[in-house]
Motif scaffolding. Sequence first.
Motif, short mmCIF file in Angstrom:
data_model
loop_
_atom_site.label_atom_id
_atom_site.label_comp_id
_atom_site.label_asym_id
_atom_site.label_seq_id
_atom_site.Cartn_x
_atom_site.Cartn_y
_atom_site.Cartn_z
N GLU A 63 55.97 -40.30 -21.58
CA GLU A 63 54.63 -40.26 -21.19
C GLU A 63 53.95 -40.34 -19.69
OE1 GLU A 63 50.64 -38.98 -21.67
OE2 GLU A 63 52.30 -38.99 -23.16
N SER A 64 55.00 -41.49 -19.18
CA SER A 64 54.60 -41.61 -17.70
C SER A 64 55.31 -40.66 -16.91
CB SER A 64 55.16 -43.16 -17.43
OG SER A 64 56.64 -43.18 -17.40
N LEU A 65 56.30 -40.23 -17.19
CA LEU A 65 57.13 -39.11 -16.70
C LEU A 65 56.16 -37.65 -16.73
CD1 LEU A 65 59.81 -38.58 -15.37
CD2 LEU A 65 60.92 -37.81 -17.41
N ARG A 66 55.66 -37.68 -17.84
CA ARG A 66 54.76 -36.29 -17.97
C ARG A 66 53.61 -36.62 -16.91
NH1 ARG A 66 55.20 -37.00 -23.60
NH2 ARG A 66 56.66 -35.49 -24.48
N GLY A 67 53.00 -37.61 -16.68
CA GLY A 67 51.95 -37.98 -15.56
C GLY A 67 52.43 -37.63 -14.14
N VAL A 68 53.62 -38.30 -13.88
CA VAL A 68 54.33 -38.10 -12.42
C VAL A 68 54.56 -36.59 -12.41
CG1 VAL A 68 56.26 -38.40 -11.09
CG2 VAL A 68 55.48 -40.22 -12.49
N VAL A 69 55.10 -35.85 -13.05
CA VAL A 69 55.31 -34.43 -13.05
C VAL A 69 54.04 -33.66 -12.81
CG1 VAL A 69 56.15 -32.23 -14.40
CG2 VAL A 69 57.61 -34.36 -14.31
N ALA A 70 52.98 -33.89 -13.58
CA ALA A 70 51.65 -33.30 -13.50
C ALA A 70 51.13 -33.54 -11.99
CB ALA A 70 50.60 -33.99 -14.47
N GLU A 71 51.39 -34.94 -11.64
CA GLU A 71 50.85 -35.40 -10.28
C GLU A 71 51.51 -34.28 -8.87
OE1 GLU A 71 51.07 -39.32 -9.63
OE2 GLU A 71 49.50 -39.73 -11.21
N GLN A 72 52.90 -34.28 -9.32
CA GLN A 72 53.61 -33.50 -8.52
C GLN A 72 53.37 -32.06 -8.15
OE1 GLN A 72 57.84 -34.36 -9.48
NE2 GLN A 72 57.87 -36.21 -8.11
N SER A 73 52.99 -31.46 -9.56
CA SER A 73 52.88 -30.17 -9.61
C SER A 73 51.59 -30.02 -8.96
CB SER A 73 52.52 -29.73 -11.08
OG SER A 73 53.93 -29.67 -11.90
N ALA A 74 50.49 -30.82 -9.09
CA ALA A 74 49.34 -30.76 -8.30
C ALA A 74 49.31 -30.86 -7.23
CB ALA A 74 47.93 -31.83 -8.88
N GLY A 75 50.35 -31.74 -6.58
CA GLY A 75 50.51 -31.77 -5.08
C GLY A 75 51.09 -30.54 -4.45
N ASN A 76 52.14 -30.11 -5.34
CA ASN A 76 52.68 -28.63 -4.92
C ASN A 76 51.81 -27.36 -4.63
OD1 ASN A 76 55.32 -29.90 -4.74
ND2 ASN A 76 56.14 -29.25 -6.91
N ALA A 77 50.83 -27.47 -5.80
CA ALA A 77 49.65 -26.39 -5.62
C ALA A 77 49.12 -26.67 -4.27
CB ALA A 77 49.15 -26.47 -6.81
N LYS A 78 48.67 -28.00 -3.89
CA LYS A 78 47.90 -28.12 -2.81
C LYS A 78 48.76 -27.72 -1.50
CE LYS A 78 45.09 -31.67 -4.59
NZ LYS A 78 44.67 -33.26 -4.36
N LEU A 79 49.98 -28.15 -1.45
CA LEU A 79 50.80 -27.47 -0.47
C LEU A 79 51.05 -26.17 -0.20
CD1 LEU A 79 53.77 -30.12 -0.62
CD2 LEU A 79 52.10 -30.14 1.13
N ILE A 80 51.23 -25.41 -1.45
CA ILE A 80 51.44 -23.83 -1.40
C ILE A 80 49.88 -23.40 -0.60
CG2 ILE A 80 51.29 -21.78 -2.77
CD1 ILE A 80 53.12 -23.30 -4.79
N ILE A 81 48.75 -23.84 -1.28
CA ILE A 81 47.53 -23.67 -0.54
C ILE A 81 47.66 -23.65 0.81
CG2 ILE A 81 45.03 -23.74 -0.67
CD1 ILE A 81 45.05 -24.28 -3.63
N CYS A 82 47.92 -25.04 1.38
CA CYS A 82 48.12 -25.22 2.74
C CYS A 82 49.02 -24.42 3.59
CB CYS A 82 48.53 -26.92 2.89
SG CYS A 82 48.44 -27.39 4.59
N LEU A 83 50.04 -24.34 3.08
CA LEU A 83 51.14 -23.19 3.68
C LEU A 83 50.46 -21.71 3.94
CD1 LEU A 83 54.34 -24.27 2.48
CD2 LEU A 83 53.91 -24.48 4.53
N ASP A 84 49.86 -21.32 2.73
CA ASP A 84 49.28 -19.97 2.88
C ASP A 84 48.10 -20.13 3.89
OD1 ASP A 84 48.95 -17.39 1.84
OD2 ASP A 84 46.99 -18.07 0.84
N ASN A 85 47.36 -20.87 3.93
CA ASN A 85 46.31 -20.97 5.12
C ASN A 85 46.86 -21.02 6.40
OD1 ASN A 85 44.38 -20.89 2.95
ND2 ASN A 85 43.91 -23.10 3.09
N ASN A 86 47.63 -21.81 6.54
CA ASN A 86 48.50 -22.17 7.98
C ASN A 86 49.36 -20.74 8.17
OD1 ASN A 86 47.74 -24.58 8.06
ND2 ASN A 86 49.93 -25.37 7.65
N THR A 87 49.88 -19.88 7.42
CA THR A 87 50.51 -18.79 7.67
C THR A 87 49.47 -17.72 8.09
OG1 THR A 87 52.05 -19.10 5.93
CG2 THR A 87 51.84 -16.79 6.57
#
Length: 107
Positions: A63-87
């Motif tokens: 359960e804790s691992l699922r929470g960590v993976v969900a947080e990382q996925s949300a962080g990755n989504a924000k990074l993708i948006i940031c990279l797209d905006n920077n590009t």
Amino acid sequence: MTNMNANDLVRAVDHAAGMNDRWLFIATLVVFGVFAVGVMRYFVRQHERLIADHKQARDSYQESLRGVVAEQSAGNAKLIICLDNNTRVLEECRDELRFSRTERSRA
């Protein structure tokens, strides 16, 4: 047999002492067998408790691992948006620099 007094107990022990060693051996085997069964049941219960504790710990970890993976996925989504905006911004800067260079070369 549960209401034995001291005299009855002494008579029973004397009778058992007068018996053959074969009966003593059989009684020892029975007592040891009962003890062995009790020990085995104790260890089986301990093993079942250990399995239940392990399952609970595993479920908690998953359960804790699922929470960590969900947080990382949300962080990755924000990074993708940031990279797209920077590009996009860098492409606009590149286009602006080209435009300003062509303006200088014409002047």
